[in-house]
Design a protein around this motif. Structure first.
Motif, mmCIF file in Angstrom:
data_model
loop_
_atom_site.group_PDB
_atom_site.id
_atom_site.type_symbol
_atom_site.label_atom_id
_atom_site.label_comp_id
_atom_site.label_asym_id
_atom_site.label_seq_id
_atom_site.Cartn_x
_atom_site.Cartn_y
_atom_site.Cartn_z
ATOM 1 N N CYS A 1 -32.043 19.426 9.546
ATOM 2 C CA CYS A 1 -30.681 19.899 9.881
ATOM 3 C C CYS A 1 -30.407 21.272 9.280
ATOM 4 N N HIS A 2 -31.348 21.790 8.495
ATOM 5 C CA HIS A 2 -31.203 23.131 7.907
ATOM 6 C C HIS A 2 -31.883 24.202 8.764
ATOM 7 N N ILE A 3 -32.549 23.783 9.848
ATOM 8 C CA ILE A 3 -33.379 24.726 10.613
ATOM 9 C C ILE A 3 -32.631 25.190 11.869
ATOM 10 N N ASP B 1 -23.024 25.908 4.615
ATOM 11 C CA ASP B 1 -23.962 26.877 5.209
ATOM 12 C C ASP B 1 -25.372 26.346 5.489
ATOM 13 N N GLU B 2 -25.891 25.469 4.596
ATOM 14 C CA GLU B 2 -27.272 25.012 4.803
ATOM 15 C C GLU B 2 -27.387 23.982 5.930
ATOM 16 N N HIS B 3 -26.311 23.231 6.131
ATOM 17 C CA HIS B 3 -26.357 22.184 7.171
ATOM 18 C C HIS B 3 -25.917 22.762 8.516
ATOM 19 N N VAL B 4 -26.852 23.394 9.191
ATOM 20 C CA VAL B 4 -26.551 24.024 10.483
ATOM 21 C C VAL B 4 -26.124 22.958 11.495
ATOM 22 N N THR C 1 -22.017 20.255 -6.640
ATOM 23 C CA THR C 1 -22.818 20.015 -5.431
ATOM 24 C C THR C 1 -22.619 21.155 -4.421
ATOM 25 N N SER C 2 -23.544 21.257 -3.474
ATOM 26 C CA SER C 2 -23.356 22.197 -2.363
ATOM 27 C C SER C 2 -22.097 21.795 -1.614
ATOM 28 N N LYS C 3 -21.932 20.476 -1.455
ATOM 29 C CA LYS C 3 -20.794 19.940 -0.708
ATOM 30 C C LYS C 3 -19.458 20.391 -1.280
ATOM 31 N N SER C 4 -19.407 20.499 -2.640
ATOM 32 C CA SER C 4 -18.118 20.836 -3.267
ATOM 33 C C SER C 4 -17.662 22.240 -2.871
ATOM 34 N N GLY D 1 -18.938 19.796 -14.468
ATOM 35 C CA GLY D 1 -20.153 19.463 -15.214
ATOM 36 C C GLY D 1 -21.307 19.200 -14.263
ATOM 37 N N ASP D 2 -22.505 19.673 -14.641
ATOM 38 C CA ASP D 2 -23.691 19.426 -13.816
ATOM 39 C C ASP D 2 -24.910 19.326 -14.718
ATOM 40 N N SER D 3 -25.848 18.458 -14.311
ATOM 41 C CA SER D 3 -27.038 18.236 -15.139
ATOM 42 C C SER D 3 -28.164 19.236 -14.840
ATOM 43 N N THR D 4 -27.966 20.136 -13.859
ATOM 44 C CA THR D 4 -29.038 21.082 -13.499
ATOM 45 C C THR D 4 -28.951 22.331 -14.376
ATOM 46 N N GLU E 1 -30.292 25.108 -14.182
ATOM 47 C CA GLU E 1 -30.223 26.337 -13.372
ATOM 48 C C GLU E 1 -28.805 26.621 -12.869
ATOM 49 N N LYS E 2 -27.926 25.631 -12.858
ATOM 50 C CA LYS E 2 -26.551 25.853 -12.364
ATOM 51 C C LYS E 2 -25.587 26.159 -13.507
ATOM 52 N N VAL E 3 -25.895 25.632 -14.700
ATOM 53 C CA VAL E 3 -24.991 25.793 -15.846
ATOM 54 C C VAL E 3 -24.876 27.271 -16.234
ATOM 55 N N THR F 1 -22.262 22.086 -18.891
ATOM 56 C CA THR F 1 -22.992 20.822 -19.064
ATOM 57 C C THR F 1 -21.972 19.670 -19.103
ATOM 58 N N HIS F 2 -22.469 18.454 -18.931
ATOM 59 C CA HIS F 2 -21.554 17.307 -19.001
ATOM 60 C C HIS F 2 -20.967 17.163 -20.415
ATOM 61 N N GLU F 3 -21.765 17.555 -21.428
ATOM 62 C CA GLU F 3 -21.263 17.478 -22.812
ATOM 63 C C GLU F 3 -20.046 18.396 -22.967
ATOM 64 N N ASN G 1 -21.860 10.815 -3.631
ATOM 65 C CA ASN G 1 -23.016 10.135 -3.047
ATOM 66 C C ASN G 1 -23.946 9.559 -4.111
ATOM 67 N N HIS G 2 -23.770 9.980 -5.370
ATOM 68 C CA HIS G 2 -24.599 9.434 -6.459
ATOM 69 C C HIS G 2 -23.759 8.570 -7.394
ATOM 70 N N PHE G 3 -22.584 8.182 -6.938
ATOM 71 C CA PHE G 3 -21.623 7.540 -7.844
ATOM 72 C C PHE G 3 -22.176 6.277 -8.522
ATOM 73 N N ILE H 1 -23.448 3.947 -13.841
ATOM 74 C CA ILE H 1 -24.317 3.163 -14.715
ATOM 75 C C ILE H 1 -24.759 3.987 -15.916
ATOM 76 N N LYS H 2 -25.130 5.258 -15.669
ATOM 77 C CA LYS H 2 -25.707 6.011 -16.788
ATOM 78 C C LYS H 2 -24.698 6.790 -17.629
ATOM 79 N N ASP H 3 -23.515 7.067 -17.084
ATOM 80 C CA ASP H 3 -22.579 7.938 -17.805
ATOM 81 C C ASP H 3 -21.464 7.121 -18.458
#
Ligand code: JHZ
Ligand code: ZN
Length: 393
Positions: free
Chosen positions: A154-156, A197-200, A300-303, A321-324, A326-328, A341-343, A359-361, A366-368
């Motif tokens: 769907c990105h192509i 933008d990525e989801h054409v 997220t991209s969605k946000s 907050g984000d765990s990546t 590269e985004k922080v 960061t989430h901290e 989508n990852h709720f 469970i983990k947070d």
């Protein structure tokens, strides 16, 4: 009027989400049932050396791709089976093939993703899977039994070029399998944040089936997936090799009943989006007037779509907050909300957390521990704008 990317017929406007940092409006082609963006940046501008999305950030996605590789490929593979994965990202799917001793090649245009996959010892090609590269890929790797893609087709923008490239590298009895966010779920959940933008394209089964009529490939089966807020897996063979499964035939009927072939359905969807914008904006302005501290979970991209469409900036949401890594340290596109960061988010003592990674709720809850146990309330954006009752989470 914008023309359909596949059939070049005129399209009808569904919703104009406004000027986005990159993408903007979506249209519907009633000729091939394709829900698509009006404008999209060139893939070379999107999937760059610094592309910061990595599949392996989510444990449930790692699990999903393990199951995908085993059930669709490994269980039926022989010693000569060859697999190509397009949009192989950090190699989450390839790793499972690698460990099973299958011959494979991953292809991805983002250098950041390729670097991660290569450093994990995986076999990858840095570039696009298109007609320009197909001869090289065919001579260096050979013909494939499987071409696999997840959250990539769907990105192509040039789908016909893509299917032609697949056709050139797929063995006569080979299989193309791809899975993408599903239009039926987007309409059901009002998850318009899938549009960016990525989801054409956001595919329906009807649309995929119809586009393939222009190629020598044929849709033979589908499997619904829970990932990314509802996705569909499409299973495709050369035309005439196998018949359409009963569940595929059923789904084509269901989609017609749901009106996925009709503009009217998309007009209703656009109204839902407008209503959700008003509800989100009203809630955030009310919380601001109450001097509440509101933060977000998941840059997220969605946000990007929600924040820009609803005019939400750092005066309404203090940080996300984000765990990546590269985004922080960066800011949300167009709305300039700091990504931390989430901290760091926790140290702000938020009263409310907007769940952008909805989508990852299940995995996050469970983990947070903070999300689960702190006094901060969670604001849900899909399916409705609501404050969650945590006792039910
Ligand atoms: P997530 C991307 O979309 C882009 P995005 C792309 N176009 C696409 O189609 C899909 O992925 C597949 C963070 N996070 O998966 C990581 C946490 O902080 O919804 C991510 O930045 N803690 C290719 O960006 C973001 O949230 C966590 O526990 O909309 C999730 O992004 C988890 C699980 C994630 O995809
Ligand atoms: Zn069309």
């Amino acid at each position: 009027m914008d023309l359909c990317r596949v059939c070049r017929e005129g399209t009808e406007l569904v919703i104009d989400l406004g000027l986005m940092p990159r993408a903007n409006a979506t249209v519907f082609c009633s000729n091939c049932y394709l829900f698509q963006l009006t404008e999209s940046p060139k893939p070379t501008e999107l999937f760059t050396a610094e592309y910061p999305f990595f599949t392996g950030m989510s444990k449930s996605m790692i699990e999903h791709f393990r199951e995908f590789a085993i059930s669709e490929v490994i269980e039926t593979a022989s010693s000569s089976t060859k697999v190509i994965e397009i949009g192989s990202n950090d190699g989450t799917f390839l790793k499972v093939l690698h460990e099973a001793g299958i011959t494979y090649l991953g292809i991805d245009p983002s250098e950041s993703a390729i670097k991660k996959a290569k450093s994990a010892g995986l076999n990858c090609f840095h570039g696009f899977f298109d007609l320009e590269n197909i001869n090289f890929l065919q001579s260096s790797f050979g013909m494939a039994d499987y071409v696999i893609g997840a959250n990539v087709v769907c990105h192509i923008p040039d789908l016909l070029d893509f299917f032609e490239a697949v056709s050139r590298i797929l063995k006569e009895d080979g299989t193309l399998i791809f899975e993408e966010p599903y239009l039926g779920d987007m309409l059901k959940l009002g998850s318009y944040d899938q549009i960016y933008d990525e989801h054409v394209f956001i595919f329906s089964v009807l649309a995929v089936d119809k586009i393939l009529e222009r190629t020598d490939l044929e849709l033979i089966d589908i499997k619904h997936q829970e990932t990314h807020g509802g996705s569909m897996r499409y299973i495709i063979k050369r035309r005439g090799v196998a018949g359409k499964s009963t569940q595929l035939q059923e789904m084509l009927k269901v989609e017609l009943e749901l009106g996925l072939d009709k503009m009217e359905t998309f007009i209703n969807f656009a109204e839902t989006c407008m209503g959700k914008r008003e509800a989100f904006s009203n809630l955030l302005h009310f919380l601001k007037s109450e001097k509440k501290i509101v933060v977000g979970y998941g840059a997220t991209s969605k946000s990007t779509t929600i924040l820009n469409f609803c005019n939400v900036d750092n005066s309404l949401i203090k940080a996300i907050g984000d765990s990546t890594p590269e985004k922080v340290g960066k800011f949300t596109p167009g709305t300039q909300i700091p990504i931390v960061t989430h901290e760091e988010v926790r140290s702000l003592n938020p009263d409310y957390i907007v769940m952008f990674a909805w989508n990852h709720f299940n995995e996050i809850v469970i983990k947070d521990k903070f999300i689960r146990d702190s006094g901060a309330k969670v604001i849900s954006i899909v399916p409705n704008i609501s404050i969650l009752d945590k006792s039910n989470v």
